[in-house]
Design an enzyme around this catalytic site. Structure first.
Site, PDB file in Angstrom:
ATOM      1  N   GLU A 209     -34.768 -45.092  64.654  1.00 27.23           N
ATOM      2  CA  GLU A 209     -33.817 -44.086  65.116  1.00 27.23           C
ATOM      3  C   GLU A 209     -32.639 -44.834  65.711  1.00 27.23           C
ATOM      4  OE1 GLU A 209     -34.172 -41.185  64.241  1.00 27.23           O
ATOM      5  OE2 GLU A 209     -36.295 -41.054  63.767  1.00 27.23           O
TER       6      GLU A 209
ATOM      7  N   CYS B 184     -26.513 -41.368  71.248  1.00 30.91           N
ATOM      8  CA  CYS B 184     -26.286 -41.812  69.868  1.00 30.91           C
ATOM      9  C   CYS B 184     -25.700 -40.710  69.015  1.00 30.91           C
ATOM     10  CB  CYS B 184     -27.581 -42.312  69.256  1.00 30.91           C
ATOM     11  SG  CYS B 184     -28.834 -41.045  69.153  1.00 30.91           S
TER      12      CYS B 184
END
Length: 493
Positions: free
Chosen positions: A231, A265
């Site tokens: 991720e 993110c």
């Protein structure tokens, strides 16, 4: 959501965990896992329940630890973005566990089904899952993957970030109270511990962090052929369409960029706006920031940048853009002096007239800096997105369904939110993950359960001599010739 974006400040106070000690924990977990199989679903539910109790009973302590690690972080924000999503995903996994764990019946090739052959897929636990969690959401990005690893029937080892040292130490203490070490173990330590952890022979490894680090993680796992879920992050664009509600879009982009001081993110990394709407879009973002954060330095709602080195990196991005011709717009509603403080808070800085040679347009920003790039047609915006690495998130604002579909069908990203930012990760039933440099694999939803499960194919053959009837058992003769001819679509006479 991404992890350690910078090398951070030196963290010499956190003692590394010996590699042999980590390997011993892994081997103990795997041994107990193997001996205990098959475990009832009730035990998986119990582990999920224990995670929930841990969070509920210690939420305030965890929020306080996160605030101390950041220098300041809103207690309410930590509840909203770390504690509550973790509880939600734990509850979601518990509710759907029975359905997810059922075997899937699959079709058999003709005519085996008619003769009694049966095919199915069993979703079985892999064993020991390693979880590397980052500093930006240290609780949510530990408990989220853990919830699905436990739901799938695995044991787990968690390596939290050394940059949130207090939070990591507290989690290690709390898990030791609620779980045996052979169920869930928290491994603390600095960069060397992290490197050694990623090289352990897990049955699955999930890493959340920077793309650059993710490449090293993948190399480390490859030596043991460990399946990996990455991720990562990337430059997630916020595209304002020609028919967008500019005021609403600006407010929502401001919220996504200011939450956690942009250290997400999935934060909108840059805006793509029609040339004619650039001034309006910038004014709308500015108005959104001003309404939510009339002050910044002493505002409990606004988080600090994680450390001085990360803050200096963000300042350097702005100064690099300024030196190369960008217009720098500091959104500082109360006119506060950020240079005279010992803290690491920064205001939102909007950059106009950005160019490809600027640092702001090359790497993920991961902080409160927002470049603005204009376009003349939606295809020009699409082409710009497609000319760069596939992002973790993509955001489009507008009302034109044809334009919306054009953006969706001609771009590729980990996930998409329409007319807002970030929200697709909050949907427990949607898979979350990246594509290409923004990640590999996904979790959340049934996809998360299956990420941490082995899809084991099972075929049950009837008592009939199927091989002989099909002509595939030597010595080959007329039956084999007939079967081959039929499969090739040729005459069988």
């Amino acid at each position: 959501m991404s992890g350690d974006k910078t090398s951070g400040e030196d963290n010499d106070t956190m003692q590394d965990t010996d590699n042999a000690a980590m390997l011993a924990v892994l081997e103990r977990q795997r041994s107990v896992f193997t001996a205990a199989r098959p475990e009832p679903l009730a035990l998986r539910r119990d582990r999920l329940d224990r995670c929930s109790r841990l969070l509920k009973d210690n939420a305030e302590q965890l929020a306080a630890a996160m605030s101390a690690d950041f220098g300041h972080r809103s207690r309410d924000q930590s509840m909203i973005v770390d504690i509550l999503p973790s509880l939600g995903l734990l509850d979601y996994c518990r509710k759907h566990l029975s359905q997810w764990a059922k075997s899937d019946r699959r079709r058999t090739i003709f005519p085996l089904g008619l003769l009694g052959g049966k095919a199915s897929v069993r979703y079985e636990p892999k064993g020991v899952v390693g979880i590397v969690s980052p500093w930006n959401f240290p609780v949510m990005l530990s408990f989220g993957p853990l919830a699905q690893a436990l739901a799938a029937g695995n044991r787990a080892m968690i390596k939290p970030s050394e940059y949130t040292e207090r939070t990591s130490a507290l989690m290690a203490e709390l898990f030791a109270r609620h779980f045996a070490e052979d169920e869930v173990a928290v491994i603390t330590g600095g960069p060397q511990t992290g490197q050694d952890f990623c090289a352990l022979p897990f049955d699955h490894l999930l890493f959340t962090g920077a793309t650059s680090v993710g490449r090293h993680v993948l190399h480390a796992a490859a030596d043991n052929l460990v399946p990996v879920t990455l991720e990562l992050g990337g430059k997630s664009p916020a595209i304002i369409g020609a028919g967008a509600d500019i005021a609403r879009a600006g407010e929502r982009i401001a919220l996504g960029k200011m939450l956690n001081a942009g250290q997400i993110c999935l934060a909108p990394d840059y805006m793509l706006v029609p040339e004619a709407l650039e001034d309006q879009a910038i004014a709308a973002v500015t108005a959104g920031v001003t309404a939510m954060y009339p002050t910044l330095l002493a505002n409990d709602d606004y988080a600090s940048v994680i450390n001085r080195r990360h803050r200096d990196r963000l300042v350097d991005i702005v100064e690099d853009a300024r030196a190369k011709g960008a217009e720098v717009i500091e959104v500082n509603p109360a006119g506060e002096d950020f240079t005279g403080t010992n803290g690491n808070k920064l205001p939102l800085t909007i950059l106009r007239n950005v160019t490809a040679d600027m640092k702001a347009m090359q790497d993920e920003i991961f902080g409160p800096v927002l470049p603005v790039k204009t376009y003349r047609s939606i295809d020009e915006a699409i082409d710009y997105v497609n000319a760069h690495d596939r992002p973790l998130g993509l955001y489009w604002f507008g009302q034109d369904r044809a334009e919306q579909e054009r953006v969706l069908s001609r771009t590729l990203s980990g996930g998409v939110t329409i007319n807002d930012v970030l929200f697709h990760i909050s949907m427990d039933d949607l898979p979350f993950g990246g594509v290409g440099p923004s990640g590999m694999g996904s979790y959340h939803g049934v996809e998360g359960f299956r990420t941490f499960s082995h899809a084991r194919a099972v075929y049950r053959q009837p008592g009939l001599d199927i091989a002989g009837m099909a002509g595939i058992k030597p010595p080959y003769g007329k039956a084999a010739a007939k079967a081959i001819a039929k499969a090739m679509g040729r005459p069988t006479g």
